[in-house]
Motif scaffolding. Structure first.
Motif, PDB file in Angstrom:
ATOM      1  N   ASP A  63       8.151  -8.956  -9.800  1.00  0.00           N
ATOM      2  CA  ASP A  63       8.206 -10.573  -9.399  1.00  0.00           C
ATOM      3  C   ASP A  63       7.198 -10.336  -8.520  1.00  0.00           C
ATOM      4  O   ASP A  63       8.259 -11.795  -7.923  1.00  0.00           O
ATOM      5  CB  ASP A  63       8.470 -12.092 -10.734  1.00  0.00           C
ATOM      6  N   ARG A  64       7.228  -9.567  -7.766  1.00  0.00           N
ATOM      7  CA  ARG A  64       7.105  -9.982  -5.901  1.00  0.00           C
ATOM      8  C   ARG A  64       8.179 -10.362  -5.521  1.00  0.00           C
ATOM      9  O   ARG A  64       8.674 -10.949  -4.432  1.00  0.00           O
ATOM     10  CB  ARG A  64       5.846 -10.548  -5.545  1.00  0.00           C
ATOM     11  N   GLU A  65       9.558  -9.443  -5.976  1.00  0.00           N
ATOM     12  CA  GLU A  65      10.314 -10.230  -5.022  1.00  0.00           C
ATOM     13  C   GLU A  65      10.587  -9.161  -3.639  1.00  0.00           C
ATOM     14  O   GLU A  65       9.886  -8.130  -3.187  1.00  0.00           O
ATOM     15  CB  GLU A  65      11.890  -9.511  -5.685  1.00  0.00           C
ATOM     16  N   PRO A  66      10.664 -10.485  -2.843  1.00  0.00           N
ATOM     17  CA  PRO A  66      10.997  -9.892  -1.111  1.00  0.00           C
ATOM     18  C   PRO A  66      12.144  -9.387  -1.015  1.00  0.00           C
ATOM     19  O   PRO A  66      11.536  -8.157   0.242  1.00  0.00           O
ATOM     20  CB  PRO A  66      11.285 -11.522  -0.430  1.00  0.00           C
ATOM     21  N   GLU A  67      12.632  -8.626  -1.532  1.00  0.00           N
ATOM     22  CA  GLU A  67      13.412  -6.975  -1.014  1.00  0.00           C
ATOM     23  C   GLU A  67      12.624  -6.070  -1.273  1.00  0.00           C
ATOM     24  O   GLU A  67      13.267  -4.931  -0.672  1.00  0.00           O
ATOM     25  CB  GLU A  67      14.799  -7.450  -1.690  1.00  0.00           C
ATOM     26  N   PHE A  68      11.302  -6.190  -2.143  1.00  0.00           N
ATOM     27  CA  PHE A  68      11.126  -4.209  -2.376  1.00  0.00           C
ATOM     28  C   PHE A  68       9.579  -4.677  -1.140  1.00  0.00           C
ATOM     29  O   PHE A  68       8.825  -3.923  -1.554  1.00  0.00           O
ATOM     30  CB  PHE A  68       9.895  -4.907  -3.804  1.00  0.00           C
ATOM     31  N   SER A  69       9.625  -5.907  -0.117  1.00  0.00           N
ATOM     32  CA  SER A  69       8.423  -5.598   0.615  1.00  0.00           C
ATOM     33  C   SER A  69       8.779  -4.464   1.379  1.00  0.00           C
ATOM     34  O   SER A  69       9.133  -3.657   1.821  1.00  0.00           O
ATOM     35  CB  SER A  69       8.215  -6.967   1.762  1.00  0.00           C
ATOM     36  N   LEU A  70       7.586  -4.319   1.579  1.00  0.00           N
ATOM     37  CA  LEU A  70       6.947  -2.551   2.557  1.00  0.00           C
ATOM     38  C   LEU A  70       7.652  -2.847   3.897  1.00  0.00           C
ATOM     39  O   LEU A  70       7.335  -1.925   5.217  1.00  0.00           O
ATOM     40  CB  LEU A  70       5.767  -1.697   2.811  1.00  0.00           C
ATOM     41  N   ARG A  71       7.589  -4.301   4.319  1.00  0.00           N
ATOM     42  CA  ARG A  71       7.499  -5.045   6.082  1.00  0.00           C
ATOM     43  C   ARG A  71       8.698  -3.211   6.803  1.00  0.00           C
ATOM     44  O   ARG A  71       8.077  -2.893   7.752  1.00  0.00           O
ATOM     45  CB  ARG A  71       8.026  -6.396   5.878  1.00  0.00           C
ATOM     46  N   PRO A  72       9.749  -3.606   5.989  1.00  0.00           N
ATOM     47  CA  PRO A  72      10.536  -2.430   6.852  1.00  0.00           C
ATOM     48  C   PRO A  72       9.558  -1.157   7.288  1.00  0.00           C
ATOM     49  O   PRO A  72      10.444  -0.436   8.061  1.00  0.00           O
ATOM     50  CB  PRO A  72      11.961  -2.841   6.023  1.00  0.00           C
ATOM     51  N   VAL A  73       8.917  -0.914   6.467  1.00  0.00           N
ATOM     52  CA  VAL A  73       8.174   0.616   5.998  1.00  0.00           C
ATOM     53  C   VAL A  73       7.538   0.818   7.398  1.00  0.00           C
ATOM     54  O   VAL A  73       6.997   1.170   8.230  1.00  0.00           O
ATOM     55  CB  VAL A  73       8.084   0.576   4.903  1.00  0.00           C
ATOM     56  N   ALA A  74       6.732  -0.680   7.349  1.00  0.00           N
ATOM     57  CA  ALA A  74       5.801  -0.885   8.293  1.00  0.00           C
ATOM     58  C   ALA A  74       6.389  -0.681  10.312  1.00  0.00           C
ATOM     59  O   ALA A  74       6.124   0.194  10.927  1.00  0.00           O
ATOM     60  CB  ALA A  74       4.306  -1.987   8.637  1.00  0.00           C
TER      61      ALA A  74
END
Length: 389
Positions: A63-74
């Motif tokens: 459910d769109r958990e922030p720990e799965f965001s791709l921000r670190p990848v960007a």
């Protein structure tokens, strides 16, 4: 399969499916191997005057958990490309569309984790259409996800001019050549935990290889099928019958020889500090568990690898994550890295092991796809590849 050579991208926006499913630690990318693997395709497209909209999954969010965001990848991709990679606030929607429409040649936009959208894994046509609307062309370079018929790997390919990226192209050509035109002798090294996970690829190699070397916990169903004691070793009961069938076929009617360990490293429990001993044989006493192949087996396997024209390796020889039980896997990794023939490591734990031992540079091809590699070798059609025809 269409490749980048078949696609004109100058001045166009290209939706690129990449595999940035990388491990994170403390909010940073812990291993950027998969990101680096995508760089040849990305730099080629940018060099041809394209702007890029990148799409990837990361983990299995519910459910769109922030720990799965791709921000670190960007952030990491920005460093590797030497240009800003903007992270979109979502996967699709008005804000994302506006950002995509503003892209100029050379710009890069990374969409948020595509699995934040429930339609991704369902190959929802509406989601595929929304993704397609973000670009003028589609490139799939995510070999590790090519065996999944998802909206971003299969559905969108039918809605845009499309091509395989350089990574996916190389993976398919290299792995297909192992089956169709290998330099002989072909030696397959198959390890890991479960026979049932890899029986299809073992069956395929029985038909096309010269020798199959079995290691890891999957050797115990073979031993049990032969009537040997396995003690407390991890032994998949469902794997005994297919192991027995493979043993019966091996060496008959031109099929490959199937080699099993002849000695083992055992311990009284699964722990680095466990009491351990080396057995000059394969019958594991009660209360003990096999956690690595023994030194005689490692030497025998290394010699077979050294004499091969082609080597395919998938699956560790033991519990290599625990140093006392890493010797067998390390010996195989060193043999593969030193082998004069073509050497292919089929992703997953094998890739992790050869990188852990610092030997990746010695391998002809290090696959980025675990399940995808095996399915291609088994002869299965990969939806993400088939859609690029």
């Amino acid at each position: 399969m269409k490749t980048l050579d078949d696609l004109s991208v100058d001045g166009k926006r290209v939706l690129v499916r990449v595999d940035f499913n990388v491990p994170l630690k403390d909010g940073e990318v812990a291993d950027d191997t998969r990101i680096r693997a995508a760089l040849p395709t990305l730099t080629e497209l940018l060099g041809q005057g394209a702007s890029l909209v990148l799409v990837s999954h990361l983990g299995r969010p519910q459910d769109r958990e922030p720990e799965f965001s791709l921000r670190p990848v960007a952030g990491r991709l920005s460093e590797l490309l030497g240009r800003e990679v903007q992270l979109a606030p979502g996967v699709v929607g008005d804000q994302v569309t506006a950002l995509a429409n503003r892209l100029q040649p050379g710009d890069v936009l990374l969409l948020e984790n595509v699995r934040y959208e429930p339609g991704e894994t369902k190959n929802d046509p509406d989601l595929a259409g929304q993704l397609a609307a973000l670009a003028d062309a589609y490139v799939n370079d995510a070999f590790g996800a090519a065996h999944r018929a998802h909206a971003s790997t299969e559905g969108v390919a039918h809605k845009l001019p499309h091509a395989a990226g350089r990574l996916l192209e190389r993976e398919v050509k290299t792995l297909t050549a192992i089956i169709e035109d290998p330099a002989k002798p072909l030696v397959a090294v198959v390890g890991g935990a479960k026979v049932t996970d890899k029986i299809a690829v073992i069956d395929r190699f029985l038909q096309v290889a010269d020798t199959i070397l079995i290691g890891g916990a999957m050797c115990f169903p073979f031993f049990k099928a032969q009537g040997h004691g396995v003690g407390s070793s991890l032994c998949e009961e469902e794997g005994i019958a297919p192991a027995r069938d493979a043993l019966a076929q091996a060496g008959t009617d031109g099929r490959a020889q199937l080699e099993l360990p002849s000695d083992l490293v055992v311990a009284d429990r699964f722990a680095a500090e466990a009491e351990r001993r080396t057995l000059d044989g394969i019958d594991v006493p009660d209360g003990w568990m096999g956690l690595d192949v023994g030194p005689k087996t490692a030497q025998r396997y290394a010699e077979a690898i050294a004499g091969a024209g082609t080597v395919f390796w998938n699956g560790p020889m033991g519990a290599f994550e625990l140093e006392p039980f890493a010797a067998g896997t390390r010996a195989v990794a060193e043999a593969v890295a030193d082998a004069p023939g073509t050497t292919v490591v089929g992703g997953g734990d094998s890739a992790a092991a050869i990188q852990q031992f610092g030997l990746a540079e010695g391998v002809t091809h290090l696959s980025t796809g675990g399940g995808a590699s095996l399915e291609l070798l088994e002869g299965k059609k990969l939806p993400g590849v088939e859609a690029l025809s």
